[in-house]
Design a protein around this motif. Structure first.
Motif, mmCIF file in Angstrom:
data_model
loop_
_atom_site.group_PDB
_atom_site.id
_atom_site.type_symbol
_atom_site.label_atom_id
_atom_site.label_comp_id
_atom_site.label_asym_id
_atom_site.label_seq_id
_atom_site.Cartn_x
_atom_site.Cartn_y
_atom_site.Cartn_z
ATOM 1 N N THR A 176 0.850 -1.188 0.000
ATOM 2 C CA THR A 176 0.000 0.000 0.000
ATOM 3 C C THR A 176 0.885 1.237 0.000
ATOM 4 O O THR A 176 2.115 1.145 0.043
ATOM 5 C CB THR A 176 -0.880 0.019 1.257
ATOM 6 O OG1 THR A 176 -0.014 0.107 2.406
ATOM 7 C CG2 THR A 176 -1.735 -1.237 1.354
ATOM 8 N N THR B 261 -17.316 -0.456 2.666
ATOM 9 C CA THR B 261 -16.248 0.023 1.800
ATOM 10 C C THR B 261 -16.632 1.335 1.125
ATOM 11 O O THR B 261 -15.818 2.269 1.033
ATOM 12 C CB THR B 261 -15.904 -1.041 0.743
ATOM 13 O OG1 THR B 261 -15.400 -2.205 1.407
ATOM 14 C CG2 THR B 261 -14.862 -0.531 -0.239
ATOM 15 N N LEU C 6 -14.510 4.786 1.461
ATOM 16 C CA LEU C 6 -13.992 5.479 0.283
ATOM 17 C C LEU C 6 -14.545 6.895 0.182
ATOM 18 O O LEU C 6 -13.827 7.830 -0.208
ATOM 19 C CB LEU C 6 -14.325 4.685 -0.981
ATOM 20 C CG LEU C 6 -13.580 3.354 -1.146
ATOM 21 C CD1 LEU C 6 -14.161 2.563 -2.306
ATOM 22 C CD2 LEU C 6 -12.086 3.587 -1.342
ATOM 23 N N ASP D 196 -12.207 10.124 0.269
ATOM 24 C CA ASP D 196 -12.258 11.024 -0.884
ATOM 25 C C ASP D 196 -12.326 12.484 -0.440
ATOM 26 O O ASP D 196 -11.778 13.369 -1.098
ATOM 27 C CB ASP D 196 -13.469 10.671 -1.757
ATOM 28 C CG ASP D 196 -13.471 11.431 -3.080
ATOM 29 O OD1 ASP D 196 -12.465 11.335 -3.806
ATOM 30 O OD2 ASP D 196 -14.465 12.118 -3.367
ATOM 31 N N GLU E 261 -8.742 13.329 0.272
ATOM 32 C CA GLU E 261 -7.877 13.299 -0.908
ATOM 33 C C GLU E 261 -8.156 14.463 -1.861
ATOM 34 O O GLU E 261 -7.253 14.923 -2.558
ATOM 35 C CB GLU E 261 -8.010 11.948 -1.602
ATOM 36 C CG GLU E 261 -7.439 10.815 -0.741
ATOM 37 C CD GLU E 261 -7.306 9.516 -1.480
ATOM 38 O OE1 GLU E 261 -8.231 9.174 -2.244
ATOM 39 O OE2 GLU E 261 -6.291 8.825 -1.277
ATOM 40 N N LYS F 74 -2.925 12.850 1.814
ATOM 41 C CA LYS F 74 -2.721 11.429 1.507
ATOM 42 C C LYS F 74 -2.338 10.586 2.720
ATOM 43 O O LYS F 74 -2.312 9.357 2.632
ATOM 44 C CB LYS F 74 -1.621 11.274 0.451
ATOM 45 C CG LYS F 74 -1.919 11.967 -0.875
ATOM 46 C CD LYS F 74 -3.033 11.280 -1.623
ATOM 47 C CE LYS F 74 -3.221 11.877 -3.004
ATOM 48 N NZ LYS F 74 -4.315 11.218 -3.750
ATOM 49 N N THR G 36 -9.649 -2.337 -3.576
ATOM 50 C CA THR G 36 -10.142 -1.100 -4.185
ATOM 51 C C THR G 36 -9.195 0.075 -3.994
ATOM 52 O O THR G 36 -9.164 0.988 -4.828
ATOM 53 C CB THR G 36 -11.520 -0.747 -3.575
ATOM 54 O OG1 THR G 36 -12.360 -1.886 -3.631
ATOM 55 C CG2 THR G 36 -12.184 0.395 -4.315
ATOM 56 N N SER G 37 -8.436 0.086 -2.906
ATOM 57 C CA SER G 37 -7.652 1.264 -2.538
ATOM 58 C C SER G 37 -6.248 0.872 -2.091
ATOM 59 O O SER G 37 -6.019 -0.256 -1.625
ATOM 60 C CB SER G 37 -8.361 2.014 -1.411
ATOM 61 O OG SER G 37 -7.575 3.072 -0.920
ATOM 62 N N ASP G 38 -5.320 1.812 -2.209
ATOM 63 C CA ASP G 38 -3.962 1.579 -1.710
ATOM 64 C C ASP G 38 -3.750 2.195 -0.332
ATOM 65 O O ASP G 38 -2.627 2.272 0.158
ATOM 66 C CB ASP G 38 -2.926 2.133 -2.697
ATOM 67 C CG ASP G 38 -2.862 3.661 -2.699
ATOM 68 O OD1 ASP G 38 -3.845 4.302 -2.272
ATOM 69 O OD2 ASP G 38 -1.832 4.217 -3.131
ATOM 70 N N ILE G 39 -4.824 2.644 0.310
ATOM 71 C CA ILE G 39 -4.722 3.200 1.667
ATOM 72 C C ILE G 39 -4.473 2.062 2.653
ATOM 73 O O ILE G 39 -5.175 1.056 2.637
ATOM 74 C CB ILE G 39 -6.017 3.955 2.047
ATOM 75 C CG1 ILE G 39 -6.213 5.165 1.137
ATOM 76 C CG2 ILE G 39 -5.980 4.385 3.514
ATOM 77 C CD1 ILE G 39 -7.542 5.879 1.345
#
Length: 363
Positions: free
Chosen positions: A6, A157, A161, A165, A168, A173, A197-200
């Motif tokens: 991640t 999820t 997100l 968002d 972001e 970040k 779904t995310s790289d967080i």
């Protein structure tokens, strides 16, 4: 084993995510306004191996006390805040390393901008927490009591997100996310879906896991499943117990998966009618002595120690350990690195093991 690559997020002295080691986190159950009690508990948690500590911030008095607490501890401090952006601003001013607050729940867009700017200025991370019991999208669940775990995962999820968002879009970040439920399949499904779904990076755990026995079982299965799939940057085992036990349990999960080394791997038999020595008392005292002595704990880390009760499986297990004892009648056969050395009475077992650990260099 390292976790999924991640993005990386700094929290205090640790870099989380991006293949870095999974860090152990806990939360104080003290009143944050009580400086001495909170510092004392965090120092106990640090001694137990807790690497990141979170405290509740219910009001401004608690927020304004965070600086004093921070000065008295060694680990990164996380402020747990709900709804009030002013508490987040004060917590950041006081020097915390991370704020747990959901940007969608703190009012006007300008409130969020102020928190984000303060966090940017001080290098403070923000964790978004999505719990199944307090979802913004609860209206979608009303009247649908039989949602599948995947349907729950989709809703959780989507909320995570949405919250991320908001940050972001302000070019922030340094985010972590947690998706927790008291239900094991929902928690696993939600974290797996988010990770796709995310790289967080994710902070993983079950919320309200329960008492020591049931909570440990559920947490071990849920966290073990996620960690085995390279999901999780930090973990917390939520038990209705002393937070120190939460930390010990978290490390046992990581050790079982060969992801972290902390303290020895002590194996012992469940005992049966063949046993003529007190295994339970010996193991309990041995663990207490090791984990209450920082120097001893460092030297014991990575060692395998076997304390066995009879001659059936005992010699084989003891032979496979760095140090091992196979019990007989009020005595045991003492093994060192696979070789039988001598017979020793049970009264000498613990000191014999501890003395041998002391002779070793720290791992």
């Amino acid at each position: 084993m390292n976790t999924k690559k991640t993005r990386q997020v700094r929290v205090g002295q640790y870099i989380l995510g991006g293949g870095n080691p999974v860090r152990v986190q806990s939360m104080c159950n003290t009143d944050t306004r009580d400086t001495n009690a909170t510092i004392a508990q965090i120092l106990r948690l640090e001694a137990a191996g807790c690497e990141i500590n979170r405290v509740a911030v219910p009001d401004m008095e608690a927020a304004q006390n965070l600086g004093k607490i921070k000065k008295g501890i060694n680990s990164p401090l996380v402020a747990d805040i709900h709804f009030d952006y002013k508490l987040a601003l004060e917590a950041i001013k006081q020097g915390v390393d991370k704020v747990r607050i959901n940007p969608g729940n703190i009012g006007a867009a300008d409130n969020v901008r102020q928190v984000v700017q303060a966090a940017k200025d001080k290098g403070v991370a923000i964790r978004i927490g999505v719990n199944a019991g307090s979802l913004k999208y609860l209206k979608e669940i009303e009247g649908k009591p039989n949602l599948t775990s995947f349907e729950w995962a989709e809703i959780m999820t989507r909320e995570a997100l949405d919250q991320a968002d908001i940050l972001e879009k302000l070019n922030f970040k340094d985010i972590l996310v947690s998706l927790k439920a008291d239900d094991l399949p929902r928690t696993i499904a939600a974290n797996e879906l988010f990770a796709k779904t995310s790289d967080i990076p994710l902070h993983i755990g079950l919320t309200e896991a329960g008492s020591f026995l049931s909570g440990t079982v559920k947490s071990s299965i849920a966290l073990g499943t996620l960690l085995k799939n390279d999901i999780g940057a930090t973990i917390r085992v939520s038990l209705t117990e002393d937070p120190v036990l939460q930390v010990r349990t978290a490390y046992e999960i990581l050790k079982a998966l060969d992801m972290r080394k902390f303290g020895p791997d002590i194996i012992s038999c469940p005992t049966c009618g063949r046993c003529r020595v007190n295994i339970a008392q010996t193991v309990k005292e041995l663990e207490n002595r090791i984990y209450s002595d920082k120097e001893l704990l460092a030297k014991a880390t990575g060692l395998k120690i076997a304390v066995m009760g009879c001659i059936v499986n005992g010699p084989g297990e003891a032979r496979d350990a760095n140090f091992g004892i196979a019990g007989g009648v009020n005595e045991g056969l003492w093994f060192i690195d696979g070789k039988a050395v001598s017979k020793i009475p049970q009264a000498d077992w613990i000191e014999t093991i501890l003395n041998k650990i002391r002779e070793r260099n720290a791992f």
